[in-house]
Design a protein around this motif. Structure first.
Motif, mmCIF file in Angstrom:
data_model
loop_
_atom_site.group_PDB
_atom_site.id
_atom_site.type_symbol
_atom_site.label_atom_id
_atom_site.label_comp_id
_atom_site.label_asym_id
_atom_site.label_seq_id
_atom_site.Cartn_x
_atom_site.Cartn_y
_atom_site.Cartn_z
ATOM 1 N N ALA A 2 30.403 123.286 13.311
ATOM 2 C CA ALA A 2 30.069 122.036 14.002
ATOM 3 C C ALA A 2 28.928 122.307 14.975
ATOM 4 O O ALA A 2 28.818 123.406 15.523
ATOM 5 C CB ALA A 2 31.282 121.491 14.757
ATOM 6 N N THR A 12 28.440 121.441 18.062
ATOM 7 C CA THR A 12 28.958 120.992 19.352
ATOM 8 C C THR A 12 29.579 122.178 20.076
ATOM 9 O O THR A 12 29.985 123.155 19.442
ATOM 10 C CB THR A 12 30.002 119.866 19.179
ATOM 11 O OG1 THR A 12 30.450 119.437 20.467
ATOM 12 C CG2 THR A 12 31.206 120.337 18.387
ATOM 13 N N ASN A 13 29.662 122.054 21.377
ATOM 14 C CA ASN A 13 30.343 123.074 22.181
ATOM 15 C C ASN A 13 31.801 122.708 22.411
ATOM 16 O O ASN A 13 32.550 123.481 22.994
ATOM 17 C CB ASN A 13 29.634 123.257 23.528
ATOM 18 C CG ASN A 13 28.257 123.861 23.352
ATOM 19 O OD1 ASN A 13 28.033 124.639 22.429
ATOM 20 N ND2 ASN A 13 27.336 123.490 24.225
ATOM 21 N N LYS A 14 32.199 121.505 21.967
ATOM 22 C CA LYS A 14 33.582 121.052 22.147
ATOM 23 C C LYS A 14 34.509 121.791 21.195
ATOM 24 O O LYS A 14 34.080 122.317 20.158
ATOM 25 C CB LYS A 14 33.680 119.544 21.888
ATOM 26 C CG LYS A 14 32.911 118.702 22.871
ATOM 27 C CD LYS A 14 33.060 117.239 22.540
ATOM 28 C CE LYS A 14 32.260 116.370 23.475
ATOM 29 N NZ LYS A 14 32.381 114.956 23.117
ATOM 30 N N SER A 35 33.762 114.748 18.127
ATOM 31 C CA SER A 35 32.353 114.387 18.302
ATOM 32 C C SER A 35 32.162 112.917 17.973
ATOM 33 O O SER A 35 33.032 112.279 17.397
ATOM 34 C CB SER A 35 31.461 115.247 17.398
ATOM 35 O OG SER A 35 31.602 114.867 16.052
ATOM 36 N N ASP A 36 31.000 112.411 18.341
ATOM 37 C CA ASP A 36 30.663 111.014 18.080
ATOM 38 C C ASP A 36 29.917 110.901 16.759
ATOM 39 O O ASP A 36 28.763 110.465 16.705
ATOM 40 C CB ASP A 36 29.816 110.442 19.218
ATOM 41 C CG ASP A 36 30.568 110.410 20.535
ATOM 42 O OD1 ASP A 36 31.790 110.160 20.493
ATOM 43 O OD2 ASP A 36 29.953 110.656 21.579
ATOM 44 N N SER A 37 30.590 111.318 15.682
ATOM 45 C CA SER A 37 29.961 111.270 14.369
ATOM 46 C C SER A 37 31.011 110.998 13.295
ATOM 47 O O SER A 37 32.210 111.145 13.520
ATOM 48 C CB SER A 37 29.226 112.583 14.074
ATOM 49 O OG SER A 37 30.122 113.663 14.091
ATOM 50 N N GLU A 72 25.500 111.005 13.289
ATOM 51 C CA GLU A 72 25.931 111.146 14.678
ATOM 52 C C GLU A 72 25.350 110.020 15.516
ATOM 53 O O GLU A 72 24.300 109.462 15.184
ATOM 54 C CB GLU A 72 25.553 112.504 15.249
ATOM 55 C CG GLU A 72 24.084 112.741 15.432
ATOM 56 C CD GLU A 72 23.796 114.101 16.033
ATOM 57 O OE1 GLU A 72 24.332 114.403 17.114
ATOM 58 O OE2 GLU A 72 23.058 114.864 15.410
#
Length: 140
Positions: free
Chosen positions: A54, A56-58, A89-91, A117
């Motif tokens: 991914a 992202t760092n989340k 994430s926002d995707s 995204e």
């Protein structure tokens, strides 16, 4: 001798003619795992997806998927599509693909995906969509 030869020729053809079943546990070449639950009579299914990669760092979380399979033809290699709503994430990702069974009975799902995204403005839409392919093999 002839019986063994006949069996050897028959078994691979029998395995290749087996219809593909989407239900089960699958893994792609990047190590992402997907679970597809039982399909209803309309061909719709649900499940979960745990990505191994991914941008992202989340923390990566298991995310739900929803899909539909076209009723397979007599050849048994039905097409399907599903979306994954990522919980971290926002995707959203949309997958389309086809299931194949080789001469040894090994099932693979060959897919193409689009990941979209969220971006802050219309002018950033050029960088909002990624395209790729994944091949899944049955784990169980």
């Amino acid at each position: 001798c002839c019986l063994l030869l006949a069996l050897a020729l028959f078994v691979p053809g029998d395995a290749a003619s087996r219809k593909c079943d989407l239900q089960g546990l699958w893994r792609n070449e990047l190590g992402s795992n997907m679970t597809i639950l039982a399909m209803n009579t309309a061909g719709t299914f649900s499940g979960s997806y745990h990505t191994a990669v991914a941008a992202t760092n989340k923390q990566i979380l298991v995310s739900p998927l929803q899909g539909v399979q076209q009723h397979p033809s007599a050849k048994g290699h039905g097409t399907f599509g599903f979306t994954v709503q990522w919980h971290f994430s926002d995707s959203t990702t949309a997958f389309v693909g086809q299931c194949f069974v080789d001469h040894r009975g090994k099932e693979t799902l060959e897919t193409t995906w689009l990941l979209r995204e969220e971006v802050l403005s219309h002018k950033d839409t050029w960088k909002a969509t990624r395209v790729g392919t994944s091949i899944f093999t049955r784990i169980k």
